[in-house]
Scaffold this active site. Structure first.
Site, PDB file in Angstrom:
ATOM      1  CG  ASP A 126     -22.221  -0.774  27.139  1.00  0.00           C
ATOM      2  OD1 ASP A 126     -22.204  -0.286  28.282  1.00  0.00           O
ATOM      3  OD2 ASP A 126     -22.573  -1.927  26.878  1.00  0.00           O
TER       4      ASP A 126
ATOM      5  CG  ASP B 118      -0.026   9.317   7.001  1.00  0.00           C
ATOM      6  OD1 ASP B 118      -0.783  10.325   7.098  1.00  0.00           O
ATOM      7  OD2 ASP B 118      -0.436   8.153   6.973  1.00  0.00           O
TER       8      ASP B 118
ATOM      9  CB  CYS C 155      -0.879 -17.472  41.469  1.00  0.00           C
ATOM     10  SG  CYS C 155       0.261 -18.497  42.427  1.00  0.00           S
TER      11      CYS C 155
ATOM     12  CE  LYS D 190     -26.794   4.981  30.713  1.00  0.00           C
ATOM     13  NZ  LYS D 190     -25.762   3.955  30.828  1.00  0.00           N
TER      14      LYS D 190
ATOM     15  CD  GLU E 206       6.162  18.055   6.078  1.00  0.00           C
ATOM     16  OE1 GLU E 206       7.031  17.399   5.487  1.00  0.00           O
ATOM     17  OE2 GLU E 206       6.371  19.183   6.572  1.00  0.00           O
TER      18      GLU E 206
ATOM     19  CE  LYS F 173     -29.165   0.343  31.484  1.00  0.00           C
ATOM     20  NZ  LYS F 173     -27.699   0.216  31.496  1.00  0.00           N
TER      21      LYS F 173
HETATM   22 ZN   LIG Z   1      -0.780 -19.417  44.320  1.00  0.00          ZN
END
Ligand SMILES: [Zn+2]
Length: 680
Positions: free
Chosen positions: A114, A31, A430, A112, A33, A321
């Site tokens: 996810d 690592d 917010c 498949k 090097e 599935k």
């Molecule tokens: Zn707000």
């Protein structure tokens, strides 16, 4: 010295070592090097930025600049797959496909995974750009984030144009580790993988342990007519191809060839497919990442051509599935909710649909990342499930809306106060403390059953009092003259008396409830009880500890991690929160807990800071070991740091042991620990 040449040679060297390390797990140099070579390149790129290429290995570390994700058209077909849910149905599909294509056609079966779908575009041996699947025609350019994934080759030994489809995913244990370190939790590994591709800053993506498997290659020079050869070629070029691959064909010669190309492949006649599906479904927990099914594909490209595609799906491939969708419905709209902490949550408003006996009309969409992962928009046909039979969840888009081709985007500003939203982790917030919606939600939370349990102040009553301007903040609950409600519609004398009594009764709620009701993030009833049990049985003790600004004071408590500890410090340092506490003290609420008996054994572990890792025979759960340490005056923390003095290591100790060895703290095994306790 020709710096340009030197840089070019460093780039070649480093990319080769990255490939050896991350894809082949066969490093050739230490690592240190590698780091030295990378440092040299970084230095030269700083001096000669004009020579720094888009695919320099320095791109792996990401950048602090804001990403944009312009849309670009796909130049290869990126169709979604048709889906089946029963092995017998798939057996029938195989028969039908064989009948159409002729006996002897070969089928590859792949996992498949996810994760998040990606298409990598190469030209003249360089990664040009990486696009999300999008609607199949247009995808978002997420190149800078994808370049940080060490397993994605930035340069390849193939000069003609090439497009590669793959899945970016996160292993389950990597996900748990990553999620435990962030305040805003991701829903699942798939959600984190998809969200990471859309991080604004690629330096954040570089921190996420992303992996890739590729499963389809489109070569401009048609060197092959066969899917297995293409996979083999992709592997030679340095891509990761999932070795868990099945091949089913009634032609023995083709099976032998498949085994020659992919030693270890399960190759069998087509009749064995159903059994294979069942076996794979049963062993899905044995692979370290989530898979939600298998994909069956015709391998002969000429047969694929012949079978063609429908408007939406290829006829030569089928997804099987593991779990069937519970219901199919329409996404009517997305409602934006803002919580008391400002977190924005999009909620799916669904065309009513019945699932296991009840009607579902809403489901949380968590955040923008989740919507991006589903590639969801209003008007889409979606499948809905009930996770654990309770919470309805939108699982996937079954059919995109024609009218709304893109992906739903959260508004730029808060729908209640118009403040610009800010993204932190996976969520938007917010940040306006005075936001009316946040204040209303804080009142609801305070009065709710789990906190102060003021039954007579339900959401409706609070909404009414709030809209009138009578109860705008928590202290108003205790100062408002409820007599003013007389004469208001729906407030008879009897009801007013009950509200008054409810508010009065809340003053005798125990400290643990008051502490939870204060609304510090991460501190609901359970954590509040932990705090009180570990000596923080007085609000002033908590405030005093927060003042010290040392998260390990709180993290020393079993069950409280670094994230919650930091949230505690931040919450109990803010002047507005301290003012709230003062006014609630004045109102007569309880801010001191009942005393818990201190049962110290001795102080032989005083000054020691312990970390516990792995599992134990005698100390199961681990909290027993923590209690034994604390009863002897020691402290227990979550993570190994420079201050750790002892590591108690059980079986399967994981990365904490390596870290402890590195910093050189004492490592104590279970039998030694028992001896230590016994000797004292
Ligand atoms: Zn707000």
């Amino acid at each position: 010295m020709d710096y340009r040449k030197r840089m070019e040679s460093l780039v070649r060297e480093l990319l080769r070592h990255q490939q050896l390390y991350h894809v082949l797990a066969r490093p050739e140099i230490p690592d240190a090097e590698y780091d030295r070579l990378l440092d040299e390149l970084l230095l030269l790129e700083k001096r000669f930025p004009q020579f720094a290429g888009a695919n320099s290995p320095s791109r792996r570390v990401g950048s602090d600049l804001d990403n944009t994700f312009p849309e670009r058209p796909h130049t290869v077909p990126v169709l979604s797959l048709n889906k089946l849910y029963q092995p017998q149905e798939l057996g029938q599909w195989l028969l039908k496909t064989e009948a159409a294509a002729g006996c002897g056609v070969g089928f590859a079966i792949e996992e498949k995974i996810d994760g998040a779908s990606i298409v990598l575009y190469y030209d003249q041996g360089e990664l040009q750009y990486a696009l999300t699947r999008g609607n199949g025609l247009l995808g978002n350019d997420v190149s800078d984030n994808v370049r940080t994934i060490s397993q994605v080759p930035l340069r390849i030994a193939e000069s003609s144009r090439l497009a590669v489809r793959g899945e970016i995913y996160i292993k389950r244990d990597d996900f748990e580790r990553y999620n435990s370190g962030v305040a805003e939790k991701y829903v699942n590994p798939r959600n984190l993988a998809a969200g990471s591709l859309r991080n604004l800053k690629s330096v954040q993506t570089a921190r996420v342990p992303l992996n890739i498997f590729v499963y389809e290659g489109f070569f401009a020079n048609e060197f092959s007519r066969d899917h297995l050869e293409i996979l083999q070629r992709l592997r030679e070029l340095g891509f990761r191809v999932n070795p868990r691959l099945g091949f089913f064909c009634d032609d023995k010669g083709k099976r032998l060839r498949a085994q020659h190309l992919f030693p270890g492949i399960s190759a069998a006649p087509v009749a064995a497919v159903e059994e294979y599906l069942r076996r794979q479904a049963a062993s899905r927990a044995d692979v370290p990442y989530d898979i939600d099914g298998l994909v069956v594909k015709v391998v002969e490209l000429a047969v694929r051509q012949e079978l063609g595609t429908t408007a939406h799906h290829p006829r030569w491939a089928m997804a099987y599935k593991f779990e069937s969708p519970q219901a199919r419905t329409l996404l009517l709209d997305v409602q934006i909710q803002v919580g008391r902490n400002g977190r924005v949550t999009p909620v799916a408003l669904l065309k009513p649909v019945a699932i296991s006996g009840s009607t579902v009309t809403r489901a949380t969409l968590h955040n923008q990342d989740y919507i991006d992962m589903l590639e969801l928009n209003v008007g889409d046909e979606v499948s809905i499930s009930r996770r654990g039979d309770v919470i309805p969840a939108v699982e996937e888009v079954l059919e995109k809306s024609e009218q709304h081709p893109g992906i739903f985007q959260l508004p730029g500003s808060c729908p209640f106060c118009s403040t610009l939203l800010v993204k932190e982790g996976a969520h938007h917030f917010c940040k306006n403390q005075a936001c009316p919606e946040r204040r209303r939600r804080a009142l609801n939370y305070f009065c709710a059953r789990e906190q102060m349990d003021i039954e007579t102040l339900g959401e409706k009553t609070i909404a009414f009092l709030f809209a009138k301007g009578w109860v705008q903040s928590i202290p108003d609950i205790y100062s408002f003259d409820y007599g003013l409600l007389a004469g208001q519609e729906g407030f008879r004398e009897k009801k007013i008396v009950r509200i008054r009594a409810g508010v009065e009764a809340s003053k005798s709620r125990p400290f643990v409830r008051v502490l939870a009701a204060l609304g510090c993030e991460g501190v609901a009833a359970a954590v509040a009880a932990d705090l009180i049990a570990h000596g923080f049985d007085d609000i002033d003790k908590i405030i005093a500890a927060a003042k010290k600004n040392d998260w390990e004071i709180f993290a020393a408590i079993e069950g409280i991690g670094e994230t919650t500890a930091r949230l505690l410090i931040s919450h109990f340092s803010k002047p507005e929160n301290l003012r709230l506490i003062d006014s609630l003290k004045t109102a007569g609420l309880k801010f001191v807990g009942e005393k818990t008996g201190g049962d110290m054994v001795n102080d032989s572990f005083a000054g020691q800071i312990w970390v516990i890792t792995g599992s134990f025979v005698q100390f199961n759960p681990r909290a027993l070991a923590a209690a034994a340490i604390e009863k002897r005056g020691g402290r227990v923390t979550e993570n190994v740091s420079a201050r750790t003095t002892h590591l108690l290591a059980g079986s399967h100790p994981g990365s904490k042991l390596a870290k402890a060895e590195k910093i050189g703290c004492k490592i104590i095994r279970e039998n030694e620990f028992i001896a230590l306790l016994g000797a004292l």
